[in-house]
Design an enzyme around this catalytic site. Structure first.
Site, mmCIF file in Angstrom:
data_model
loop_
_atom_site.group_PDB
_atom_site.id
_atom_site.type_symbol
_atom_site.label_atom_id
_atom_site.label_comp_id
_atom_site.label_asym_id
_atom_site.label_seq_id
_atom_site.Cartn_x
_atom_site.Cartn_y
_atom_site.Cartn_z
ATOM 1 N N SER A 72 83.537 114.251 45.848
ATOM 2 C CA SER A 72 83.815 113.356 46.908
ATOM 3 C C SER A 72 83.759 112.910 47.235
ATOM 4 O O SER A 72 85.348 112.617 48.728
ATOM 5 C CB SER A 72 82.233 112.729 47.393
ATOM 6 O OG SER A 72 81.504 114.052 46.359
ATOM 7 N N PRO A 121 82.369 127.337 38.827
ATOM 8 C CA PRO A 121 82.309 128.096 39.619
ATOM 9 C C PRO A 121 81.903 127.576 40.947
ATOM 10 O O PRO A 121 80.871 126.703 41.052
ATOM 11 C CB PRO A 121 81.095 129.758 39.753
ATOM 12 C CG PRO A 121 79.960 128.771 38.909
ATOM 13 C CD PRO A 121 80.653 127.295 37.834
ATOM 14 N N ASP A 166 88.253 120.101 41.283
ATOM 15 C CA ASP A 166 88.989 119.804 39.575
ATOM 16 C C ASP A 166 88.900 117.580 39.778
ATOM 17 O O ASP A 166 88.564 117.666 37.720
ATOM 18 C CB ASP A 166 90.733 120.035 39.879
ATOM 19 C CG ASP A 166 91.301 121.060 40.455
ATOM 20 O OD1 ASP A 166 90.709 122.223 39.639
ATOM 21 O OD2 ASP A 166 92.411 121.334 40.986
ATOM 22 N N ASN A 197 95.290 118.752 37.053
ATOM 23 C CA ASN A 197 94.495 117.738 37.956
ATOM 24 C C ASN A 197 93.382 117.436 37.266
ATOM 25 O O ASN A 197 93.228 115.789 37.600
ATOM 26 C CB ASN A 197 93.811 118.093 39.100
ATOM 27 C CG ASN A 197 95.318 118.729 40.232
ATOM 28 O OD1 ASN A 197 96.400 118.312 40.515
ATOM 29 N ND2 ASN A 197 95.301 119.765 41.549
#
Length: 311
Positions: A283, A185, A255, A43
């Site tokens: 976004s 993370p 990703d 991705n």
């Protein structure tokens, strides 16, 4: 033009459907079927190439579904290096229910990998030239938790920065080995790492800065879903509030974030400006249903709206 390699140890064939309503037992008719090559590193490469960079995807695949994954990657015209394995590549399912607006995601654990198969990945990476390497996604069954730490040591010897986006023990062991250029993370993954809830943006920043100060990662970008994201590095921490957009799908947002941030870093952008690109790309990924990921025009438009606040 920046060149990266991505590593996907547990790739997927991503299948996405839209349905009017999900009910048990009955056959449910679907619309708008999507089939894409998936898994974190794949991705990331898809978005990175859209932005104008070069990317080579390194991944393990096997069985009849592995052959199908190879074909899907070729449709996206990605340069690829396949490491063959005996087990079949997994298939992940995403279903958007129109009646509720809810998204249902089903992801198998993946095939069990032998030591000979995962060491072959390391050998391939040793022979692959790149400016950055992005290791993204879960470890399949059979792999040691410290695999990413081993990878980081080998890349450091060649002067190649490693971007790590994973979770659980793979994240813990990878960070423990140090030498990570960028870790990304989610809030939940960071909470699991530190062993307690992080109720505020400040708490997230403090936990991430602890990783930086321990020398485990040079940069930590923590995504907070609908609340935005936090960046921590030696220059301090900043917060980007989430943009006011209507999310159609959560698939690939992290990703896309990684791809946008790494592309900016690889083209010489300062860390905090690269973070803004990551937020815009993450976004942009949620604007469309399915597994299409971020598009450059959407990233450019949303970038103008990203504001960061120093913490």
């Amino acid at each position: 033009m920046p060149a990266i390699a991505t590593l996907t140890l547990n790739p997927t064939i991503d299948v996405a459907y839209e349905v009017d309503r999900i009910v048990p037992t009955h056959k449910i008719r679907t619309t708008h079927e999507y089939y894409n090559p998936g898994g974190g590193g794949i991705n990331v490469a898809r978005v990175f190439v859209r932005l104008g960079g070069n990317a080579r995807v390194i991944y393990m695949s096997g069985g009849a579904t592995g052959a199908a994954l190879d074909g899907l990657i070729d449709l996206h015209q990605l340069v690829r290096t396949r490491v063959p394995i005996a087990g079949p590549t997994r298939i992940a399912l995403d279903a958007l229910e129109h009646e509720s607006g809810k998204e249902y995601r089903f992801t198998p654990a993946g095939p069990t990998v032998s030591e000979a198969e995962w060491t072959a990945c390391l050998d391939v990476i040793d022979r692959t030239p790149c400016d950055w390497l992005v290791a993204s996604g879960s470890l399949p069954p059979g792999m040691p938790a410290d695999f990413y730490a081993t990878l980081a040591r080998r890349l450091a010897a060649r002067g190649i920065p490693l971007v790590l986006d994973t979770s659980g023990e793979a994240l813990r062991a990878g960070l423990a080995g140090g030498r990570i250029a960028l870790a990304k993370p989610s809030r939940g993954e960071l909470e699991a790492l530190v062993g307690h809830k992080l109720e505020s943006v400040g708490a997230v920043a403090g936990a991430a800065m602890g990783i930086v100060q321990a020398g485990q990662a040079r940069i930590v970008a923590t995504t907070l879903g609908h609340e935005g994201a936090v960046l921590s590095h030696e220059g301090g921490s900043v917060y980007a509030q989430a943009l006011p957009i209507e999310a159609q799908s959560a698939v690939g947002a992290g990703d896309s974030f990684v791809a946008g941030m790494v592309y900016a870093l690889a083209t010489g952008a300062p860390i905090e400006e690269a973070f803004r690109h990551g937020v815009a790309a993450g976004s942009a990924a949620v604007l469309r249903a399915g597994t299409d990921l971020a598009r450059p025009a959407d990233i450019a438009r949303l970038l103008e709206q990203v504001r960061i606040t120093r913490l």
